[in-house]
Structure formats: C-alpha cells, structure tokens
Design a protein around this motif. Structure first.
Motif: not given
Length: 497
Positions: A350-364
């Motif tokens: 999910x860190x990778x997802x956040x990196x690939x889609x910084x304007x669409x994915x929020x992660x905590x």
C-alpha cells in the motif's frame, strides 16, 4: 421476558478500554454494558468481567491476593478492581472488572506471543476460578471468549466440579476467530495437572498436541460464534481449521449471534471526532466530512466517490483482491483511503500504491481511532472483501455512518449486508460471492453506477443503512437467551451425573 436475574462473569484476554488488539476487546467491553443496562435484556443482572492485568493497564484498587499452585512454582494472583461505566437512556451502571495480575506472567512489553503462553493463560484461568469463592460470589454462568479462556470449561470438568461451589456454574464458550486456537506441546498436561486420560481425540488432544480452543469446544455447556453464517461455515473443512468434525458433532449446541456496536459511541449526530455532525435526514452535511477527510489526508478536495478501508492488513481481509484490481480502480474518478497495520508485505504494497497514485490514494499505517471515525463519516463506499469474516464490525459502523458497504458474502458480512436490488430498490450494500478480483471489481462498479446514475436511489440506500439496528441491545437479548439455555443444559447434566 427472562426467568430471573443472572450473575454473569465474562472472561476475556482483552477488554476495552483496558487493553485492546482487536475486535475481541470491543465485544468484551460492550456486551456487559448492554447486559447491565438495556431494558430489553430483563431485570437487573449482576455482570462482572475478568481479564489479565498487563503492564500499562493502569493503577487500580487492590482487592485481594492468593496463591495459585503451578507445577514449578506457587504464583501469587493479585486481584485489582477497575470498572466499566455503562449508560443507556436514563439508566447507568458500574460494571466491576477484575484485573488479574502477576508480575512474572503479565508485566511485559506486549500482550501475546511469548514462549510461555500456555503457562500464562493456564495461570489466568485457574486464578479466575479460584478467585470466585474468595469473593463470595458464585456466578450462574461464566462466558468464556476465544482460546485464552478455553481451559476454564475443561478445568471445571477435570478438577473443580468435585467442589460443590463450582458444580452449578454453567459455561458458554464464544469463538471469535477459529483460526487462532492456542496449540501447545503435550507437556502442557503437566501445567494443567491432569493425566494422559485426557490426551485423546475426543478430549483435548489435537494432532499430537494440546488445543486450548478445543478445550472450550468439548467441555463448555454451549458454544456460539459471532454470526449465523460463520457458525455454518466452520462446520465445513474449508473454514473449520481441523475442528469441523467436532463442531458438526456439537451442532445442536452451536449458535450464531452477530456482534453489536455501541450506538452511543458510534453516533454521527453527536460524534465529536468527525468534522460535522449529521443524521439520516440531513445527509447534505455529511459531505463536509468528505472534504475534511480529503484535506487531512492531503488529497485534492473534490466531490468524487471516496472509498474507505479500515482493516488489519492480513490475508484474511481479502487485500490481495484489492491489490489485484488497484490499477483499474485508480483509472476511475475515485479516491481511496486506507487505515490499518499488519503484515509487512501489505504495508509495503500500500505504500507503493500511495507512491504511484499520490493524488488518489490516502494511507495511514497504524491505529488512529479519530481518523477511523472520519473515514467512516467521509467515505461514500466502505470496502470489506474478506476471505472469511467471523462477524466484522467495520461494516456495522460504516452503515451507522452512512458509508455503503461493498462486501464478500462470508460470515457476518453475509448476515448483515443485504445486496442492493435495483428493481425493488432494496438492500443495504453490494455483495459479491466469488473470491476473485473480477467479482470484487464488478461489485464496486455496481455501487459507482448507482452513485453517479441515480442520486436519489443512492440517498435512500444510505438512509436504509443508517436505519439498521445492530446495537448491543439486540445482541444482548440473544446472549441472555443462550445463558439461560446453558444453565438448563448444566442442570440437566448434573441430574444425569
């Protein structure tokens, strides 16, 4: 409605707000409140709770202490007393919580996963039983929860029933997750102070080892788990975890009760953790929570469908399905907010997802109760694609806050979310059957289609979700019925004996 007030002792390895790693603590902290205060559960029941006193639980009043004989030492059980405050309408109650302390066993960093786990929880279970006559309090029923408390029904049978004090006490054993069973080497018989006569498949032996979960399943007067569908599922080999044969054998004493949630804690009309309060007839205000969530998670503030996921990041939760469809999902006009912690594999994914889609994915990554409430209040759609789910609390909280659940039809998810029917305009969410990314993606697509295409139908769907009653008042009545049934089973067993 019920025959007489009961004396009820609920025993759990964790109880909110004292100590918590998961949903077990929420149940153990909430069910006693309903049993003590909700009018529907009948006259004034005497409800008490027992749990280990882990390091960091807090400083509570000393009550008593006594020796518990263990094979290699005599260990002192120090009992301190806390309380849980319960309030329902105009009725309030203080529920005693017996915190069982021993420096050697419980004064450690963390609650679980120690080499002497079997010894720790045998000590705990014996201390619970030996505490009762010293308190001069004889419960009608001991409600045991998960494998940590499995020795209680077994020890009552093997050691304590010879004492007249313990003979009438009935037991209910609740399976919260059959996957975690407490399996230990044969040498544990010595810790239990029982002989080889119990080491066979009809008793506590399990493939050459001793199984604490099995102790509860074999020796409790009644068994239940946390949804009717999961009660059926665990009787088959796929989810039975090697105990399906025993569970089929005890099917007549196996029940399913869906967990509840605390409707005072989880109330969008008064919740101070969310950005703006709202109710089912004022859904326009709900959108402010979406915008507040987007700002907090540093994503573009715009009125697009927001998908939320709050979960332990483990295989059980169907996260492989979400990762399988992630790239396709992110091509849509949506935002995805993920809150959780767990398996390092999923955390990195999910860190990778956040990196690939910084304007669409929020992660905590981690646990944040305030952010959790803001996701429930700000998400349009709540995702639970679980491989299996004994009950699930997330979908119940999501519906309470008007986040429409998309779930797989398993366990408590199947029991609590009704698939949307576009012809009849009924249902409370979107349900898929097959465990596949394709089926999950299709269910999300159906939800988005309704969201975009029929806003009035979508609003009615949200209102139906928020009108559902999954409070502990409902579940508490069902548990009371089981307690009386367990008492009848115990009394019948005594007559036969």
């Amino acid at each position: 409605m019920f025959e007489r007030p009961l004396k009820i002792l609920l025993v759990s390895s964790e109880v909110a707000p004292f100590a918590k790693t998961g949903g077990l603590a929420d149940v153990a902290g909430s069910l006693p409140k309903a049993l003590a205060t909700v009018p529907e559960v009948g006259p004034g029941h005497d409800v008490r709770v027992a749990m280990p006193m882990y390091k960091g639980v807090g400083n509570y009043n000393y009550l008593l202490d006594f020796p518990v004989r263990m094979p290699q030492r005599t260990a002192t059980a120090i009992i301190r007393q806390g309380e849980i405050s319960a309030q329902y309408q105009q009725k309030s109650s203080k529920i005693p919580v017996y915190l069982i302390n021993n420096y050697h066993y419980f004064h450690r960093q963390g609650m679980y996963m120690f080499p002497d786990e079997a010894e720790r929880f045998i000590f705990f279970c014996r201390a619970v039983l030996e505490m009762l006559p010293l308190l001069d309090w004889q419960p009608d029923i001991i409600h045991c929860n998960d494998w940590h408390t499995g020795p209680i029904p077994f020890l009552l049978h093997a050691r304590y029933r010879q004492n007249v004090f313990y003979r009438p006490i009935a037991t209910l054993f609740t399976i919260h997750n059959l996957k975690y069973q407490g399996i230990f080497p044969r040498e544990v018989l010595r810790l239990l102070e029982v002989g080889e006569e119990y080491f066979h498949p009809a008793s506590i032996e399990f493939y050459g080892q001793v199984n604490f979960m099995k102790m509860g399943l074999v020796y409790a007067d009644l068994i239940n788990t946390v949804s009717k569908t999961y009660a059926r599922e665990i009787q088959g080999p796929e989810l039975g975890e090697g105990l399906d044969g025993l569970l089929r054998q005890r099917a007549g004493q196996l029940y399913g009760i869906v967990n509840g949630i605390n409707y005072h804690e989880f109330d969008p009309r008064h919740d101070q953790r969310i950005f703006k309060n709202y109710h089912q007839d004022n859904l326009g205000a709900r959108k402010e929570n979406k915008f507040g969530l987007q700002k907090e998670m540093e994503l573009p503030v715009q009125d697009v469908p927001v998908l939320g996921l709050i979960s332990r990041l483990v295989d059980q939760k169907g996260l492989d399905l979400l990762l399988e469809i992630m790239d396709d999902l992110m091509q849509m006009e949506v935002q995805l907010f993920i809150l959780g912690m767990g398996d390092p594999y999923y955390e990195q994914a999910f860190r990778d997802v956040k990196q690939r889609y910084p304007q669409k994915a929020g992660l905590h990554l981690g646990f944040n109760s305030v952010l959790a409430q803001r996701i429930y209040a700000g998400a349009d759609i709540f995702l639970m694609p679980s491989r299996f789910e004994p009950c699930g609390l997330g979908q119940l909280i999501a519906m309470r806050y008007g986040a429409v659940p998309v779930v797989r039809a398993t366990g408590g998810l199947a029991d609590t979310v009704v698939d949307y029917n576009p012809i009849l305009d009924t249902g409370t969410g979107f349900v898929f059957q097959e465990y596949s990314g394709r089926a999950f993606y299709h269910a999300i697509g159906r939800a988005l289609q309704l969201y975009h295409g029929q806003p009035l139908a979508w609003q009615k769907l949200i209102q139906r979700c928020m009108e559902k009653d999954y409070s502990w008042a409902r579940s508490g009545v069902e548990y009371l019925q089981l307690y009386y049934e367990a008492l009848r089973a115990r009394q019948l067993g005594e007559k036969i004996a």
